[in-house]
Structure formats: C-alpha cells, structure tokens
Design a protein around this motif. Structure first.
Motif, PDB file in Angstrom:
ATOM      1  N   ALA A 198      50.464  45.212  43.184  1.00  0.00           N
ATOM      2  CA  ALA A 198      51.378  45.114  41.900  1.00  0.00           C
ATOM      3  C   ALA A 198      51.113  44.169  40.873  1.00  0.00           C
ATOM      4  O   ALA A 198      50.843  44.513  39.947  1.00  0.00           O
ATOM      5  CB  ALA A 198      52.895  45.091  42.531  1.00  0.00           C
ATOM      6  N   TYR A 199      50.777  42.800  41.399  1.00  0.00           N
ATOM      7  CA  TYR A 199      50.265  41.721  40.515  1.00  0.00           C
ATOM      8  C   TYR A 199      48.990  42.027  39.820  1.00  0.00           C
ATOM      9  O   TYR A 199      48.870  41.877  38.670  1.00  0.00           O
ATOM     10  CB  TYR A 199      50.331  40.668  41.143  1.00  0.00           C
ATOM     11  N   TYR A 200      48.009  42.700  40.437  1.00  0.00           N
ATOM     12  CA  TYR A 200      46.646  43.201  40.044  1.00  0.00           C
ATOM     13  C   TYR A 200      46.961  44.068  38.790  1.00  0.00           C
ATOM     14  O   TYR A 200      46.169  43.866  37.691  1.00  0.00           O
ATOM     15  CB  TYR A 200      45.805  43.750  41.243  1.00  0.00           C
ATOM     16  N   TYR A 201      47.875  45.155  38.813  1.00  0.00           N
ATOM     17  CA  TYR A 201      48.126  45.901  37.558  1.00  0.00           C
ATOM     18  C   TYR A 201      48.842  44.910  36.354  1.00  0.00           C
ATOM     19  O   TYR A 201      48.533  45.293  35.166  1.00  0.00           O
ATOM     20  CB  TYR A 201      48.633  47.083  38.206  1.00  0.00           C
ATOM     21  N   LEU A 202      49.622  44.078  36.889  1.00  0.00           N
ATOM     22  CA  LEU A 202      50.242  43.395  35.700  1.00  0.00           C
ATOM     23  C   LEU A 202      49.158  42.516  35.202  1.00  0.00           C
ATOM     24  O   LEU A 202      49.109  42.397  33.929  1.00  0.00           O
ATOM     25  CB  LEU A 202      51.266  42.327  36.525  1.00  0.00           C
ATOM     26  N   ILE A 203      48.216  41.918  35.941  1.00  0.00           N
ATOM     27  CA  ILE A 203      47.109  41.223  35.268  1.00  0.00           C
ATOM     28  C   ILE A 203      46.096  42.042  34.521  1.00  0.00           C
ATOM     29  O   ILE A 203      45.917  41.678  33.173  1.00  0.00           O
ATOM     30  CB  ILE A 203      46.243  40.735  36.315  1.00  0.00           C
ATOM     31  N   ASP A 204      46.042  43.033  34.865  1.00  0.00           N
ATOM     32  CA  ASP A 204      45.195  44.100  34.240  1.00  0.00           C
ATOM     33  C   ASP A 204      45.601  44.609  32.840  1.00  0.00           C
ATOM     34  O   ASP A 204      45.105  44.687  31.800  1.00  0.00           O
ATOM     35  CB  ASP A 204      44.435  45.469  34.949  1.00  0.00           C
ATOM     36  N   CYS A 205      46.790  44.963  33.099  1.00  0.00           N
ATOM     37  CA  CYS A 205      47.328  45.912  31.961  1.00  0.00           C
ATOM     38  C   CYS A 205      48.387  44.970  31.008  1.00  0.00           C
ATOM     39  O   CYS A 205      48.126  45.148  29.664  1.00  0.00           O
ATOM     40  CB  CYS A 205      48.657  46.942  32.387  1.00  0.00           C
ATOM     41  N   TYR A 234      37.737  40.266  41.281  1.00  0.00           N
ATOM     42  CA  TYR A 234      36.398  39.571  40.952  1.00  0.00           C
ATOM     43  C   TYR A 234      35.532  40.152  40.013  1.00  0.00           C
ATOM     44  O   TYR A 234      35.081  39.561  39.027  1.00  0.00           O
ATOM     45  CB  TYR A 234      35.640  39.110  42.062  1.00  0.00           C
ATOM     46  N   MET A 235      35.287  41.485  40.182  1.00  0.00           N
ATOM     47  CA  MET A 235      34.744  42.310  39.117  1.00  0.00           C
ATOM     48  C   MET A 235      35.068  42.072  37.902  1.00  0.00           C
ATOM     49  O   MET A 235      34.375  42.126  36.777  1.00  0.00           O
ATOM     50  CB  MET A 235      34.333  43.630  39.624  1.00  0.00           C
ATOM     51  N   ASN A 236      36.329  41.946  37.567  1.00  0.00           N
ATOM     52  CA  ASN A 236      37.055  41.782  36.306  1.00  0.00           C
ATOM     53  C   ASN A 236      37.327  40.163  35.834  1.00  0.00           C
ATOM     54  O   ASN A 236      38.098  39.939  34.814  1.00  0.00           O
ATOM     55  CB  ASN A 236      38.082  42.596  36.083  1.00  0.00           C
ATOM     56  N   GLY A 237      36.723  39.452  36.553  1.00  0.00           N
ATOM     57  CA  GLY A 237      37.230  38.181  36.564  1.00  0.00           C
ATOM     58  C   GLY A 237      36.616  37.533  35.008  1.00  0.00           C
ATOM     59  O   GLY A 237      37.612  36.664  34.642  1.00  0.00           O
ATOM     60  N   LYS A 238      35.696  38.070  34.465  1.00  0.00           N
ATOM     61  CA  LYS A 238      35.090  37.397  33.131  1.00  0.00           C
ATOM     62  C   LYS A 238      36.224  37.813  32.281  1.00  0.00           C
ATOM     63  O   LYS A 238      36.776  37.293  31.309  1.00  0.00           O
ATOM     64  CB  LYS A 238      33.906  37.943  32.801  1.00  0.00           C
ATOM     65  N   VAL A 239      36.795  39.317  32.274  1.00  0.00           N
ATOM     66  CA  VAL A 239      37.851  39.534  31.461  1.00  0.00           C
ATOM     67  C   VAL A 239      39.275  38.763  31.767  1.00  0.00           C
ATOM     68  O   VAL A 239      39.848  38.547  30.738  1.00  0.00           O
ATOM     69  CB  VAL A 239      38.131  41.142  31.659  1.00  0.00           C
ATOM     70  N   TYR A 240      39.576  38.808  32.968  1.00  0.00           N
ATOM     71  CA  TYR A 240      40.885  38.131  33.259  1.00  0.00           C
ATOM     72  C   TYR A 240      40.793  36.490  33.120  1.00  0.00           C
ATOM     73  O   TYR A 240      42.123  36.078  32.920  1.00  0.00           O
ATOM     74  CB  TYR A 240      41.276  38.267  34.760  1.00  0.00           C
ATOM     75  N   THR A 241      39.786  36.004  33.206  1.00  0.00           N
ATOM     76  CA  THR A 241      39.760  34.346  33.127  1.00  0.00           C
ATOM     77  C   THR A 241      38.717  33.738  32.066  1.00  0.00           C
ATOM     78  O   THR A 241      38.917  32.441  31.924  1.00  0.00           O
ATOM     79  CB  THR A 241      39.485  33.604  34.736  1.00  0.00           C
ATOM     80  N   GLY A 242      37.587  34.375  31.912  1.00  0.00           N
ATOM     81  CA  GLY A 242      36.753  34.057  31.089  1.00  0.00           C
ATOM     82  C   GLY A 242      35.511  33.332  32.024  1.00  0.00           C
ATOM     83  O   GLY A 242      34.561  32.941  31.512  1.00  0.00           O
ATOM     84  N   THR A 243      35.749  33.466  33.199  1.00  0.00           N
ATOM     85  CA  THR A 243      34.609  32.843  34.143  1.00  0.00           C
ATOM     86  C   THR A 243      34.043  34.117  34.994  1.00  0.00           C
ATOM     87  O   THR A 243      34.767  34.954  35.404  1.00  0.00           O
ATOM     88  CB  THR A 243      35.068  31.793  35.046  1.00  0.00           C
ATOM     89  N   ASP A 244      32.793  34.290  34.841  1.00  0.00           N
ATOM     90  CA  ASP A 244      31.998  35.172  35.466  1.00  0.00           C
ATOM     91  C   ASP A 244      32.222  35.222  37.210  1.00  0.00           C
ATOM     92  O   ASP A 244      32.184  34.069  37.459  1.00  0.00           O
ATOM     93  CB  ASP A 244      30.706  35.131  35.234  1.00  0.00           C
TER      94      ASP A 244
END
Length: 511
Positions: free
Chosen positions: A160-167, A230-240
């Motif tokens: 659930a938190y993953y979709y909160l982070i993503d969306c 992790y694959m979306n880490g650069k989008v979510y946090t700015g870090t690869d």
C-alpha cells in the motif's frame, strides 16, 4: 481465500456466536479481534484473507458493498491502478468521461477534486490501518506460523505504501506504534516513506516462506516489490538504486522456481491460477469474490456487443459489456506482424486512429484479458470475472533484469539478452541481437508485454518520457496528436478530502 469473508478489522472485529433454534438466531457474545484470536487462533486465516481482499474486492458483502465510504463500483484498488497507471499513459483510453475520467484519459487538468485520485488514496489509507491493527493484536496472541503471518501483513502494508510513494509522493507514515492516535500525524516525504518501505521489505524477504498458499505472498513476492522500489529509486529519492535492485531480481529469476507460461494468452484467462509464471495474483471468482473492480473492470470495460461477439471472451454482452476501453496506436503500433501479443485486439469495425476518444469505434479494444478458460472447458458467460490479475509475474522480472543490466546495476549481458528473447520467443516475435538491446527497446518491450497490467505510467516516468514533449501519444495533454505536459504530472495531486482531514498535509507542487 476465495470463500472466506470477514467483517471489518477497524479496531474491533465483532464476531457473533449464536444459539440457534428453528425460528431465529440471537447474538450471545461479542468479541474483540484479540479475544477472537485468543479463543480461536485458526481465525487468523480468514482475517488475513480480508487484508488480501482489500486489493481485490470493494467490500465484504459482495460487489455492492464497500470498506470505505466511496462508490463500491468505482473505488476498488485494481480499478484505481488501471485508471491511474494505464489510462493516463499511452496505451489505453476510456471513453466514458464521467466526473474526472476525462482528466485521466487526456492527461490534463488534474486537480485535487478528482474522485479517482481520492478513491486510490482512500483505499491505501484503508489498508494501512487494517494492517496496523492486526500487527498490534499479534503482539499479544499466539497463532500458528506467527512470524510468517506478521511478515505477510507487513508486506501488504508495504505494498500500500509503495503505491502511495509512486502515485502521490508523500503522505502520513502510520505504523502499529501510532495505532489509536487521534491527533493529525506529520507529513512524511517521499524519501521518508521510501526508507520505511525499504527497511520493512528487507525484513519481510527474510521472514516470508519460499512457497505459500496460492494468492498469498512468498519471499519472491517480497523480493519483487523491493526490486520495483529500487528500480524506481532515482525517481523516488533522486539516488540511483539499480545495484540494490539486482540481487533481488536475480533471486527471483534464479531461485524462485518460476517459468514462463508457454502460452501468453493463458496468463489472462479464467484458469490462469495454474500458471507457473505468476508470482502474486489478485484473486477473482465469478461467484465467491465478486467485484466491479479487479479483472471484471478490464474485461467488461473492453467489451461492446455493437462491434464484438463478446461471448467469445466469456462476457454476456448487452448491458454487461460496458464499451469503455480501447488501445491507441501508441500501444497497438508497437507490435511486429508475427507477434502473437499483437493479435490480442479486436480490430473489426474499429479504426487505428483515435480521432475522438469518446467514440467507441476509434481505437482497438484489448482482448488480452478474458473470462474464458485457456486449457479447461469454459462455462457459461458471466458478468463477474474468474480471471486472476497477475500483479507480479516472471516476464516482468526478466525485463527488469535486462533493464537493470543496461543501467549498470549488475548482471550478465548474455542472460539479459536471453531473458528478453525468452519473453519474445514465447509470443513468436523475432529474436533480437545484443546490438538491439537498448533502454528504448526495453521500454517498448515492456509496453508489448505488460500493458494493461498497471505499470505503464511508472515505466514512462522512469524512462523520462511521461511529461514534457519528447514522447507524444494520442490525447496526451488533451490533444488528438499529443501535446507536452508539465513535470507536475509526474505526481497526482493530494485529494482535497485528505488535505481537509489533516492540516499537516500539503499539496504537491503545481496543483
């Protein structure tokens, strides 16, 4: 899991034990959730099924019931994911246009009042407290396989938190430690939420079993979710974070024991519960787990008796064929002529160009999902779907492996090529060479393989092609040929109702 239905888990779960005669049934005892589990530890199976059901169903009492105060037909979790991940992107468009759906289909004019943003946000914040409440209770009772149960609940909360982070990119971080707190909690940033989910999933992978009952998470489902984070880490946090994603992707493909389903169409048919490829499904059943969400929404929404013989796909037709979803040329145009995945569209009576997205015959309905069986004989057509939704599957992990390798995360060039060609060979698409394996190719292959499975918007954002004007698709920016859109659209707006409920929340930039 398809049969057991349990009442709401909010704070108390009232279970009525009764004394029955020929005339009536009177409640005698009302138990809290903790008392229930202390008296009957086996009840944990039904309670856990309720948590899994929050991703597949609208409520505990059939398709007209809802766990939340939103419309039970429109607000189920998977319906929200398809609306927000697929209709906002390049592949699918919806023609209904009702009260905010136009904003999604045209990727334009998003605002905090759109009910479809509210539906997913509310569903996320229904599931999280449910998980928290059960985790609190499990601290004080003994049940069989307690550590595994706790790991599953934490996985469902992390999902659930993953979709909160993503969306939405931010929200309130609430765990079992805050259960019962009534004061508004502080806002947590995307990085804060990412760090929490990362730490949770690292523990979860170590505590989930290597195999589990169908429909429940095992360690490879946990690894898949962590790898996606992790694959979306650069989008979510700015870090690869690709080097962190690789070990978990490799774990899935090398240790999980999964294999590609020999027939692509079988993955999206009514007997897909026997597939060797699906890592985690959302279970659907035409009788015992009816919902206007789940795959019912995909199948019925893609049917129309005016141009199609819907019975071929297990749909009764008429009012049960909702005439909503069609593919744009941006999806259909990805396929080569011999790719069997490109045959999963209804083209007769429809046009390749979508000059008017509200016109049913503009664009091709996808027949990828259907309510008929692939291997076994099919029964009579039904409104509600028997087809489980493959939330995680092996082909996705194969393509993630190749992408991770291309981004410098690790892995083998030969295995990356083999995995991509395995996916393509399954559908009789032409095999590629090492020189063909580029990031642009991977994005297109993910569109061919995974579209209408809730990934496309996130994929386009990760590849830098969702916003701006570099990549245009029909009706992007409310233009028939596509138009550039602001980077604001990389996140959805926080719903107004959430802002009103918690003064600590702030709106995302640009809204």
């Amino acid at each position: 899991m398809k049969i057991i239905k349990v009442l709401s888990l909010f704070t108390l779960l009232s279970i009525l034990f009764s004394c029955t005669d020929d005339l009536n049934t009177e409640p005698k005892v009302e138990l809290s959730l903790e008392q229930l589990l202390a008296q009957d530890p086996n009840a944990i199976t039904g309670i856990l099924s309720k948590l899994y059901g929050s991703y597949a169903l609208s409520g505990p009492n059939g398709p007209g019931s809802s766990d939340i105060s939103d419309d039970p037909g429109e607000s189920p979790f998977l319906r929200g994911i398809i609306n927000l991940q697929d209709f906002t992107a390049d592949g699918m468009k919806n023609r209904w246009g009702d009260d905010g759906l136009d904003q999604l289909t045209t990727t334009s004019n998003w605002d905090e009042n759109n009910k479809f943003f509210r539906y997913l946000y509310n569903r996320i914040y229904y599931t999280i407290p449910q998980c928290n409440n059960l985790l609190v209770v499990l601290q004080n009772v003994d049940v069989e396989n307690k550590e595994q149960i706790i790991a599953e609940v934490r996985f469902l909360r992390a999902l659930a938190y993953y979709y909160l982070i993503d969306c939405f990119g931010k929200g309130v971080l609430v765990t079992e430690a805050e259960a019962g707190v009534t004061l508004p909690l502080p806002e947590s940033s995307r990085v804060d939420l990412f760090n929490f989910v990362e730490s949770e999933l690292i523990d979860v992978v170590n505590n989930l079993p290597t195999s589990n009952t169908y429909g429940r998470a095992n360690k490879y489902a946990g690894a898949m979710l962590l790898a996606k984070l992790y694959m979306n880490g650069k989008v979510y946090t700015g870090t690869d974070r690709y080097t962190d994603a690789y070990p978990y992707i490799n774990m899935i493909v090398s240790e999980g024991g999964y294999s590609l389903e020999p027939n692509y169409g079988a993955l999206f048919s009514g007997d897909n519960n026997s597939s060797s490829e699906i890592i985690l499904p959302l279970i659907a059943d035409a009788v015992t787990s009816q919902s206007y969400g789940n795959t019912t929404y995909i199948i019925c929404g893609s049917m129309n008796s005016a141009t199609m013989d819907t019975s071929l796909f297990g749909n009764p037709g008429g009012n049960d064929a909702w005439a909503g979803h069609r593919a744009t040329k941006a999806w259909y145009g990805l396929y080569e002529t011999n790719d069997e995945r490109g045959e999963l569209f209804w083209t007769s009576g429809h046009t390749y160009e979508m000059n008017d997205y509200k016109e049913w015959t503009n664009g091709y309905p996808s027949i990828k999902f259907r309510n008929t069986n692939y291997y076994a004989a099919s029964g009579a057509a039904t409104v509600f779907s028997n087809t489980d939704f493959p939330l995680f599957r092996l082909a996705d992990a194969y393509l993630m492996y190749a992408e991770c390798f291309l981004r410098g995360g690790g892995g083998s060039s030969s295995l990356a090529l083999d995995y991509v060609n395995d996916v393509r060979d399954r559908s009789h698409a032409d095999l590629i060479t090492a020189g063909d394996l580029t990031l642009d190719f991977i994005l297109d292959e993910r569109g061919r393989e995974l579209n209408l499975e809730g990934h496309r918007r996130s994929d386009l954002i990760r590849f830098g092609k969702f916003t701006g004007g570099t990549y245009l698709w029909p009706w992007k920016g409310n233009s028939v040929n596509g138009a550039a859109i602001s980077n604001t659209y990389n996140l959805f707006p926080i719903p107004l109702t959430a802002l009103q409920a918690n003064p600590n929340l702030t709106q995302n930039p640009g809204y």
